[in-house]
Design an enzyme around this catalytic site. Structure first.
Site, short mmCIF file in Angstrom:
data_model
loop_
_atom_site.label_atom_id
_atom_site.label_comp_id
_atom_site.label_asym_id
_atom_site.label_seq_id
_atom_site.Cartn_x
_atom_site.Cartn_y
_atom_site.Cartn_z
N SER A 29 0.81 -1.22 0.00
CA SER A 29 0.00 0.00 0.00
C SER A 29 0.84 1.27 0.00
CB SER A 29 -0.95 0.00 1.21
OG SER A 29 -0.21 -0.11 2.42
N THR A 30 1.94 1.28 0.76
CA THR A 30 2.79 2.47 0.78
C THR A 30 3.48 2.64 -0.56
OG1 THR A 30 3.15 2.13 3.15
CG2 THR A 30 4.57 3.72 2.06
N GLU B 224 10.86 -9.29 -4.22
CA GLU B 224 11.38 -8.12 -3.50
C GLU B 224 12.83 -8.35 -3.07
OE1 GLU B 224 7.13 -6.58 -1.57
OE2 GLU B 224 8.47 -7.84 -0.39
N LYS C 91 5.53 0.79 12.09
CA LYS C 91 6.28 -0.39 11.64
C LYS C 91 7.63 -0.54 12.33
CE LYS C 91 2.99 -1.21 8.75
NZ LYS C 91 3.15 -1.14 7.30
N ALA D 13 7.84 -2.11 4.43
CA ALA D 13 8.15 -3.23 5.32
C ALA D 13 6.95 -3.48 6.22
CB ALA D 13 9.40 -2.93 6.15
N LYS E 225 9.29 -8.72 5.64
CA LYS E 225 8.50 -8.33 4.48
C LYS E 225 7.77 -9.56 3.96
CE LYS E 225 10.52 -5.83 1.39
NZ LYS E 225 9.24 -5.10 1.28
N GLY E 226 6.79 -9.32 3.12
CA GLY E 226 6.07 -10.43 2.51
C GLY E 226 4.63 -10.56 2.91
N GLY F 67 2.31 -9.05 1.69
CA GLY F 67 1.58 -9.08 0.43
C GLY F 67 1.96 -10.23 -0.47
#
Length: 221
Positions: free
Chosen positions: A29-30, A102, A120, A82, A93-94, A96
């Site tokens: 999203s970011t 990545e 975060k 992140a 991460k991950g 999504g």
């Protein structure tokens, strides 16, 4: 400020690290806000390498050329978010599901810029479930190996990665030595990669707060 406003703020700040050439673009999203911001300066870049099919589609929608990583000689900067990050700029991460791509783009990039909101930043990784990408035939074996290491793995239902693999989300881990655990989990047969980004951490963290964007480099070891 609302969370989306913080994400937009830090996404725009990341443009200061884009100085032409090819831009590596993560997912989430970011990063979506970063892609929207990148479109405002698309004439200054030669194109982008995307770490997910969703990001590639959003880049193309903005008229930004998407290139295959195999077709570029260098990626000066990679911008990604992140799910968790420490002051040493180690990450999980991950969330999504794009962790493998990545990790590959991050490995190639000369500079990795992480963009996050302040929620975060954590003292120790592991509250966010650690994603582990596995090939389908190894799901049960990898699950047992993860459980043997203290994790509580759960199959991400009705989901396949862009690579056609499965995700096991692992709860119950307190990750006190991220580089060591990243390496150990990647040695389990059937694991494609895991969502710890510590052997190649971020170089810069842009952290969105109510007072503005803070810029952090990694703490010394």
């Amino acid at each position: 400020m609302m969370q989306d406003e913080l994400k937009q703020l830090v996404a725009r700040e990341a443009l200061t690290y884009v100085r032409g050439g090819i831009v590596g673009v993560g997912s989430g999203s970011t990063v979506n806000f970063f892609i929207d911001a990148l479109a405002t300066i698309k004439g200054r870049i030669d194109g982008a390498v995307a770490a997910s099919e969703a990001s590639a589609a959003r880049l193309r929608k903005h008229g930004i050329e998407v290139l295959e990583l195999n077709d570029v000689s260098e990626v000066p900067v990679y911008v990604d978010g992140a799910d968790e990050i420490t002051e040493r700029l180690y990450m999980i991460k991950g969330g999504g599901g794009a962790l493998t791509r990545e990790k590959v783009v991050a490995a190639v990039a000369q500079k990795f810029v992480c963009i996050c909101d302040a929620s975060k930043l954590v003292p120790v990784l592991g509250k966010f479930p650690l994603p582990v990408e596995v090939i389908p035939m190894a799901r049960s074996h990898v699950g047992r190996e993860l459980a043997r290491r203290g994790a509580e793995p759960e199959l991400r239902l009705n989901y396949k990665t862009d690579n056609g693999n499965l995700i096991l989300d692992c709860r119950g881990l307190s990750i006190v030595d991220p580089p060591a655990l990243e390496s150990e989990l990647n040695q389990i047969a059937g694991v494609v990669t895991n969502g710890i980004f510590a052997r190649r951490p971020a170089d810069v963290l842009l952290l969105a707060t109510a007072e503005g964007v803070r810029t952090l480099g990694p703490l010394p070891l």
